[in-house]
Design a protein around this motif. Structure first.
Motif, short mmCIF file in Angstrom:
data_model
loop_
_atom_site.label_atom_id
_atom_site.label_comp_id
_atom_site.label_asym_id
_atom_site.label_seq_id
_atom_site.Cartn_x
_atom_site.Cartn_y
_atom_site.Cartn_z
N PRO A 73 0.89 -1.20 0.07
CA PRO A 73 0.11 0.03 -0.07
C PRO A 73 1.05 1.46 0.04
N VAL A 74 2.01 1.25 0.57
CA VAL A 74 2.66 2.50 0.53
C VAL A 74 3.36 2.77 -0.90
N ALA A 75 3.53 1.71 -1.76
CA ALA A 75 3.82 1.87 -3.18
C ALA A 75 2.68 2.50 -3.83
N VAL A 76 1.49 2.01 -3.58
CA VAL A 76 0.24 2.56 -4.32
C VAL A 76 -0.06 4.16 -3.92
N ALA A 77 0.17 4.18 -2.71
CA ALA A 77 0.04 5.85 -2.11
C ALA A 77 1.30 6.53 -2.87
N SER A 78 2.52 6.20 -2.78
CA SER A 78 3.52 6.98 -3.62
C SER A 78 3.04 7.18 -5.02
N ALA A 79 2.80 6.07 -5.62
CA ALA A 79 2.43 6.16 -7.13
C ALA A 79 1.27 6.86 -7.42
#
Length: 148
Positions: free
Chosen positions: A103-109
């Motif tokens: 979910p951190v990668a999704v939020a960053s992207a």
């Protein structure tokens, strides 16, 4: 950040603290031998005279007890703004049950993806968030009340 605050930074200063493994242990990505680095805390400071006007601090740790003096348990983010008003925010990013991604990668992207239309419409040159209008998410999978 300095532009947003109306500050002219004179120089950048960095410092860091390392935590070493007092005993060997394992994490999901592998084995950590005793005596090797198990955590790092670093600060990058934007200085005006002898005063740090802007401080970016980042902590990475492999064990919960490392950097316990910070009073921040688990993974996530802490943002602190000293001023009037002072603001302290502890943030944990999560995902729905059954989601197997990061979910951190999704939020960053999402921040980058949602900025694309504004960046494409902007004049050529180097831009910051101060140069673009807000770009909220238009996630079609979001509940209706979040889509506006």
């Amino acid at each position: 950040m300095a532009d947003a605050l109306g500050v002219t930074i004179e120089r950048i200063v960095e410092d860091h603290t390392l935590r070493y493994a007092d005993e060997a242990f394992d994490v999901a990505s592998g084995h950590i031998p005793a005596g090797t680095i198990a955590g790092v805390r670093y600060r990058v400071k934007g200085m005006v005279g002898d005063e740090a006007k802007i401080v970016l601090e980042h902590v990475e740790k492999l064990r919960e007890d490392d950097f316990a003096e910070l009073g921040f348990a688990g993974d996530g983010y802490r943002a602190v703004v000293d001023g009037l008003p002072g603001i302290s925010l502890d943030l944990k990013i999560s995902a729905p049950a059954g989601y197997t991604g990061d979910p951190v990668a999704v939020a960053s992207a999402m921040s980058i993806v949602n900025a694309v239309p504004r960046v494409c419409a902007a004049a050529p040159g180097v831009l910051s968030l101060l140069d673009l209008p807000p770009f909220p998410s238009r996630n079609p999978a979001a509940p209706e009340f979040l889509r506006g």
